[in-house]
Design a protein around this motif. Structure first.
Motif, short mmCIF file in Angstrom:
data_model
loop_
_atom_site.label_atom_id
_atom_site.label_comp_id
_atom_site.label_asym_id
_atom_site.label_seq_id
_atom_site.Cartn_x
_atom_site.Cartn_y
_atom_site.Cartn_z
N PHE A 1 -1.51 -5.73 -1.66
CA PHE A 1 -1.64 -7.12 -1.21
C PHE A 1 -0.37 -7.89 -1.51
O PHE A 1 0.22 -7.71 -2.55
CB PHE A 1 -2.85 -7.79 -1.88
CG PHE A 1 -4.13 -7.09 -1.55
CD1 PHE A 1 -4.75 -7.34 -0.33
CD2 PHE A 1 -4.68 -6.17 -2.41
CE1 PHE A 1 -5.92 -6.69 -0.01
CE2 PHE A 1 -5.85 -5.51 -2.08
CZ PHE A 1 -6.48 -5.77 -0.87
N GLY B 1 -2.01 -5.02 3.22
CA GLY B 1 -3.28 -5.33 3.85
C GLY B 1 -4.29 -4.21 3.75
O GLY B 1 -5.46 -4.42 4.04
N GLN B 2 -3.85 -3.03 3.33
CA GLN B 2 -4.77 -1.92 3.18
C GLN B 2 -4.99 -1.60 1.70
O GLN B 2 -6.08 -1.76 1.19
CB GLN B 2 -4.25 -0.70 3.93
CG GLN B 2 -4.19 -0.92 5.43
CD GLN B 2 -3.46 0.17 6.16
OE1 GLN B 2 -3.25 1.26 5.64
NE2 GLN B 2 -3.02 -0.13 7.37
N ASP B 3 -3.91 -1.15 1.04
CA ASP B 3 -4.05 -0.85 -0.38
C ASP B 3 -3.06 -1.62 -1.25
O ASP B 3 -3.03 -1.46 -2.44
CB ASP B 3 -3.91 0.66 -0.63
CG ASP B 3 -2.78 1.30 0.14
OD1 ASP B 3 -2.75 2.51 0.20
OD2 ASP B 3 -1.94 0.58 0.71
N GLY C 1 2.40 2.33 -0.38
CA GLY C 1 1.16 1.91 0.27
C GLY C 1 1.46 1.10 1.52
O GLY C 1 2.60 1.01 1.97
N LYS C 2 0.41 0.52 2.07
CA LYS C 2 0.54 -0.33 3.26
C LYS C 2 -0.04 -1.71 2.93
O LYS C 2 -1.11 -1.82 2.34
CB LYS C 2 -0.25 0.25 4.44
CG LYS C 2 0.26 1.58 4.93
CD LYS C 2 1.45 1.41 5.82
CE LYS C 2 1.87 2.77 6.37
NZ LYS C 2 3.03 2.71 7.16
N GLU D 1 4.89 -0.88 5.32
CA GLU D 1 4.99 -0.08 4.11
C GLU D 1 5.43 -0.94 2.93
O GLU D 1 6.31 -1.78 3.06
CB GLU D 1 6.00 1.04 4.34
CG GLU D 1 6.10 2.01 3.19
CD GLU D 1 7.07 3.14 3.50
OE1 GLU D 1 8.14 3.17 2.87
OE2 GLU D 1 6.74 3.96 4.38
N ALA E 1 0.76 -7.26 7.75
CA ALA E 1 -0.26 -6.21 7.61
C ALA E 1 0.25 -4.90 8.21
O ALA E 1 0.82 -4.87 9.29
CB ALA E 1 -1.55 -6.64 8.29
N GLY E 2 0.08 -3.83 7.46
CA GLY E 2 0.45 -2.50 7.91
C GLY E 2 1.87 -2.09 7.59
O GLY E 2 2.24 -0.94 7.79
#
Length: 134
Positions: free
Chosen positions: A133, A129-131, A126-127, A104, A101-102
């Motif tokens: 998966f 776990g944020q945008d 993106g990152k 790049e 998670a987190g």
């Protein structure tokens, strides 16, 4: 960080998480399901027996793909004699998503990149776990 293939016979330990994870869609990576983190070989420990595959569509393939002999999970790649060096790629899909998670995430346009010049990306960075998966 510790990860393993599906059956647990091949384990990989990393000294540090990757700077980023590369989702490549070249004909090989797409079929392997690889999500690559890049490391110095000194920062990676592989335990267990793996088999190898090299591309047959290139005369001098850059990498040798390694996978578990029991369950077939792609675990990592190493450079071949055609492209010597100290770099290797680890399939980050063998690690629990929460560990990543987190980090790049990049989407390399491998279908249209042939190892020369700077590669393009299919989507914005993106990152996990944020945008994006895993």
């Amino acid at each position: 960080m510790k990860g393993a293939c599906h059956c647990g016979k091949v384990g990989i330990k990393l000294k540090n998480p990757p700077e980023y994870i590369n989702f490549c869609d070249c004909s090989l990576c797409l079929k392997l399901g690889g999500a690559w983190g890049y490391f110095s070989s000194a920062d990676v420990s592989v335990d267990g027996v793996t088999s190898a595959y090299r591309r047959v569509d290139y005369d001098a393939p850059a990498v040798e793909i390694r996978f578990c002999t029991k369950c077939g999970t792609t675990t990592h790649w190493t450079l071949t004699e055609h492209h010597p060096g100290n770099r290797m790629g680890v399939n980050m899909r063998i690690f629990e998503p929460a560990m990543l998670a987190g980090i790049e995430a990049r989407t390399l346009d491998g279908r249209n990149w042939f190892g020369e010049g700077e590669a393009e990306h299919r989507r914005a960075i993106g990152k996990l776990g944020q945008d994006v998966f895993l």
